[in-house]
Design a protein around this motif. Structure first.
Motif, PDB file in Angstrom:
ATOM      1  N   ASN A  34      83.465 -53.282 -57.615  1.00 56.63           N
ATOM      2  CA  ASN A  34      83.301 -53.424 -56.170  1.00 56.63           C
ATOM      3  C   ASN A  34      82.243 -52.431 -55.715  1.00 56.63           C
ATOM      4  OD1 ASN A  34      85.602 -55.269 -55.813  1.00 56.63           O
ATOM      5  ND2 ASN A  34      86.833 -53.495 -56.371  1.00 56.63           N
ATOM      6  N   LYS A  35      81.144 -52.940 -55.157  1.00 54.31           N
ATOM      7  CA  LYS A  35      80.089 -52.086 -54.604  1.00 54.31           C
ATOM      8  C   LYS A  35      79.192 -52.936 -53.714  1.00 54.31           C
ATOM      9  CE  LYS A  35      77.287 -52.525 -58.847  1.00 54.31           C
ATOM     10  NZ  LYS A  35      76.614 -51.763 -59.931  1.00 54.31           N
ATOM     11  N   GLU A  36      78.318 -52.282 -52.975  1.00 59.17           N
ATOM     12  CA  GLU A  36      77.484 -52.983 -52.017  1.00 59.17           C
ATOM     13  C   GLU A  36      76.118 -53.328 -52.621  1.00 59.17           C
ATOM     14  OE1 GLU A  36      78.129 -54.079 -48.872  1.00 59.17           O
ATOM     15  OE2 GLU A  36      80.204 -53.502 -49.296  1.00 59.17           O
ATOM     16  N   PRO A  37      75.642 -54.566 -52.429  1.00 63.71           N
ATOM     17  CA  PRO A  37      74.302 -54.915 -52.919  1.00 63.71           C
ATOM     18  C   PRO A  37      73.221 -54.360 -52.004  1.00 63.71           C
ATOM     19  CG  PRO A  37      75.241 -56.768 -51.759  1.00 63.71           C
ATOM     20  CD  PRO A  37      76.310 -55.717 -51.788  1.00 63.71           C
ATOM     21  N   LYS A  38      72.031 -54.186 -52.554  1.00 62.72           N
ATOM     22  CA  LYS A  38      70.857 -53.790 -51.776  1.00 62.72           C
ATOM     23  C   LYS A  38      69.800 -54.871 -51.970  1.00 62.72           C
ATOM     24  CE  LYS A  38      71.561 -48.815 -52.662  1.00 62.72           C
ATOM     25  NZ  LYS A  38      72.365 -48.767 -53.874  1.00 62.72           N
ATOM     26  N   ALA A  39      68.874 -54.936 -51.051  1.00 67.87           N
ATOM     27  CA  ALA A  39      67.755 -55.875 -51.188  1.00 67.87           C
ATOM     28  C   ALA A  39      66.462 -55.087 -51.324  1.00 67.87           C
ATOM     29  CB  ALA A  39      67.676 -56.807 -49.986  1.00 67.87           C
ATOM     30  N   VAL A  40      65.585 -55.563 -52.206  1.00 71.24           N
ATOM     31  CA  VAL A  40      64.269 -54.946 -52.351  1.00 71.24           C
ATOM     32  C   VAL A  40      63.208 -56.035 -52.249  1.00 71.24           C
ATOM     33  CG1 VAL A  40      65.133 -53.062 -53.803  1.00 71.24           C
ATOM     34  CG2 VAL A  40      64.246 -55.139 -54.869  1.00 71.24           C
ATOM     35  N   VAL A  41      62.016 -55.613 -51.881  1.00 69.69           N
ATOM     36  CA  VAL A  41      60.873 -56.520 -51.831  1.00 69.69           C
ATOM     37  C   VAL A  41      59.752 -55.895 -52.645  1.00 69.69           C
ATOM     38  CG1 VAL A  41      59.979 -55.469 -49.695  1.00 69.69           C
ATOM     39  CG2 VAL A  41      59.304 -57.812 -50.313  1.00 69.69           C
ATOM     40  N   ILE A  42      58.972 -56.723 -53.319  1.00 71.94           N
ATOM     41  CA  ILE A  42      57.851 -56.213 -54.104  1.00 71.94           C
ATOM     42  C   ILE A  42      56.642 -56.067 -53.193  1.00 71.94           C
ATOM     43  CG2 ILE A  42      56.271 -56.676 -56.016  1.00 71.94           C
ATOM     44  CD1 ILE A  42      58.559 -58.184 -57.385  1.00 71.94           C
ATOM     45  N   GLU A  43      56.184 -54.833 -53.069  1.00 70.17           N
ATOM     46  CA  GLU A  43      54.994 -54.524 -52.250  1.00 70.17           C
ATOM     47  C   GLU A  43      54.064 -53.615 -53.046  1.00 70.17           C
ATOM     48  OE1 GLU A  43      55.881 -52.891 -48.446  1.00 70.17           O
ATOM     49  OE2 GLU A  43      56.822 -54.724 -47.675  1.00 70.17           O
ATOM     50  N   ASN A  44      52.808 -53.994 -53.102  1.00 70.20           N
ATOM     51  CA  ASN A  44      51.799 -53.197 -53.817  1.00 70.20           C
ATOM     52  C   ASN A  44      52.233 -52.910 -55.257  1.00 70.20           C
ATOM     53  OD1 ASN A  44      50.124 -52.996 -51.465  1.00 70.20           O
ATOM     54  ND2 ASN A  44      51.497 -51.386 -50.714  1.00 70.20           N
ATOM     55  N   GLY A  45      52.823 -53.926 -55.881  1.00 66.63           N
ATOM     56  CA  GLY A  45      53.190 -53.803 -57.275  1.00 66.63           C
ATOM     57  C   GLY A  45      54.366 -52.912 -57.565  1.00 66.63           C
ATOM     58  N   ALA A  46      55.224 -52.694 -56.557  1.00 60.71           N
ATOM     59  CA  ALA A  46      56.412 -51.847 -56.756  1.00 60.71           C
ATOM     60  C   ALA A  46      57.537 -52.351 -55.884  1.00 60.71           C
ATOM     61  CB  ALA A  46      56.083 -50.386 -56.412  1.00 60.71           C
ATOM     62  N   TYR A  47      58.771 -51.992 -56.264  1.00 59.58           N
ATOM     63  CA  TYR A  47      59.939 -52.382 -55.488  1.00 59.58           C
ATOM     64  C   TYR A  47      60.090 -51.445 -54.302  1.00 59.58           C
ATOM     65  CZ  TYR A  47      61.174 -55.014 -59.696  1.00 59.58           C
ATOM     66  OH  TYR A  47      61.163 -55.881 -60.752  1.00 59.58           O
ATOM     67  N   LYS A  48      60.356 -52.035 -53.144  1.00 66.07           N
ATOM     68  CA  LYS A  48      60.571 -51.246 -51.932  1.00 66.07           C
ATOM     69  C   LYS A  48      61.902 -51.661 -51.321  1.00 66.07           C
ATOM     70  CE  LYS A  48      58.689 -50.261 -47.335  1.00 66.07           C
ATOM     71  NZ  LYS A  48      57.600 -50.569 -46.377  1.00 66.07           N
ATOM     72  N   ALA A  49      62.748 -50.686 -51.046  1.00 70.50           N
ATOM     73  CA  ALA A  49      64.070 -50.983 -50.477  1.00 70.50           C
ATOM     74  C   ALA A  49      63.927 -51.606 -49.094  1.00 70.50           C
ATOM     75  CB  ALA A  49      64.884 -49.709 -50.404  1.00 70.50           C
ATOM     76  N   MET A  50      64.797 -52.590 -48.817  1.00 78.42           N
ATOM     77  CA  MET A  50      64.828 -53.230 -47.501  1.00 78.42           C
ATOM     78  C   MET A  50      66.144 -52.858 -46.817  1.00 78.42           C
ATOM     79  SD  MET A  50      63.557 -57.004 -48.718  1.00 78.42           S
ATOM     80  CE  MET A  50      63.685 -57.696 -47.070  1.00 78.42           C
ATOM     81  N   ASN A  51      66.189 -53.085 -45.531  1.00 80.56           N
ATOM     82  CA  ASN A  51      67.409 -52.796 -44.787  1.00 80.56           C
ATOM     83  C   ASN A  51      68.460 -53.850 -45.094  1.00 80.56           C
ATOM     84  OD1 ASN A  51      66.245 -50.564 -43.527  1.00 80.56           O
ATOM     85  ND2 ASN A  51      65.383 -51.823 -41.885  1.00 80.56           N
TER      86      ASN A  51
END
Length: 339
Positions: free
Chosen positions: A322-339
């Motif tokens: 049991n844990k919370e998922p996070k969302a990331v987006v690929i920007e400038n060739g790297a993963y960036k955390a999203m809200n």
């Protein structure tokens, strides 16, 4: 291979940290890893190699198909098994098996909810692998969850392990259906081909995936610019600013030629620390047999709470985390955390 190397490297860092701090109850961890070659039939061989070596508990396998095969063996041996990254529900059918990553159904429903809550699209296409337990499991739950969401699935496209080299039909079908977002509950190798195909026909859409897409930036001969804007759910973002993540990312880069760790490395790191916590909770000792350790560890896993790289995790008796998922987006060739 990207997944397997990440799991090996992430676990290695945790082992070295724990041993440097005195080990577990005064005992050093002996760490041995074997390659299952991402082949369910072959995966029994490295398991037997480890068992002959004297393994008392297993971190693995890395993928669902191999873990299902190995879990049949660990059940017979009453060997404690904690997979960092195998997510199929069938992996944890035995009382001796636990997971660090989300189960496939959770990934499917969480993805549908995220797309809906953030109003990413009103028309969604899906491309999935009907021959793979990981992909088909996420797909089924995504479709079910979508019924109560604010988007419509306008195209459902499948492929199999025998047809995963040409995605022109599937991509064209999603484009023709007007899909503003394409959900990809698949692995990164196939995703890179889909992104390449979409670019070749001028199909501009949002691509959204799960943990299987983690690794798409490492595909050989793939133009990573085509992954710009790709979103995925993952419990780990390497650019997070908490002290634990920053330390892990720096250590990982130092030991692996500047490489940025992906989720699978973080899962394995947390797996080793979960084992440490469960051993300490159970009072298990190094002279216990693998079967005795399994009984003690399986009970203790349901009583611990680990705050690790992939969030705060507790475990149900089923073995599911049991844990919370996070969302990331690929920007400038790297993963960036999203809200």
């Amino acid at each position: 291979a990207v997944y397997g190397q990440a799991v090996k490297n992430g676990a290695q860092i945790a082992v070295e940290e724990i041993n440097a701090a005195g080990g577990i109850n005064g005992f050093q961890i002996e760490y041995n890893f074997q390659d299952d070659e991402h082949d369910a039939e072959k995966s029994i061989n490295p398991y037997n190699t480890l068992k002959d070596w004297g393994m008392q508990m297993l971190v693995g396998s890395t993928t669902s198909g191999c873990s299902v095969a190995v879990s049949a063996e660990t059940a017979n041996d009453n060997m404690f098994q904690l997979t960092p990254s195998a997510s199929a529900e069938s992996v944890i059918e035995g009382d001796n098996v636990f997971q660090v990553c989300f189960t496939d159904p959770n990934q499917g429903s969480a993805s549908a909810k995220y797309i809906s809550d953030n109003k990413l699209a009103t028309k969604v296409g899906v491309i999935y692998d009907s021959s793979d337990v990981y992909s088909s499991g996420i797909f089924a739950k995504f479709v079910e969850a979508a019924e109560s969401c604010n988007f419509e699935i306008v195209s459902k496209q499948s492929f199999t392990k025998d047809t995963k080299t040409d995605f022109s039909v599937q991509v064209q079908a999603c484009k023709d259906a007007g899909a503003e977002l394409v959900f990809l509950p698949i692995y990164y190798s196939e995703a890179s081909l889909i992104l390449t195909e979409a670019n070749s026909i001028g199909y501009e859409t949002i691509f959204f995936g799960c943990d299987g897409l983690d690794g798409v930036l490492t595909v050989e001969n793939f133009d990573t610019k085509l992954a710009e804007g790709v979103m995925l759910l993952t419990p780990f973002a390497a650019d997070a600013q908490d002290d634990l993540t920053k330390k892990f990312v720096a250590t990982y880069a130092e030991k692996n030629n500047g490489e940025v760790p992906i989720q699978f490395a973080a899962d394995a790191y947390d797996a080793i620390y979960a084992i440490k916590m469960a051993i300490e909770k159970s009072g298990a000792t190094a002279d216990m047999s693998a079967s005795e350790l399994c009984d003690a560890m399986s009970k203790a896993m349901t009583e611990i709470s680990l705050t690790g790289l992939t969030g705060t995790i507790t475990w149900a008796e089923s073995g599911e985390p049991n844990k919370e998922p996070k969302a990331v987006v690929i920007e400038n060739g790297a993963y960036k955390a999203m809200n």
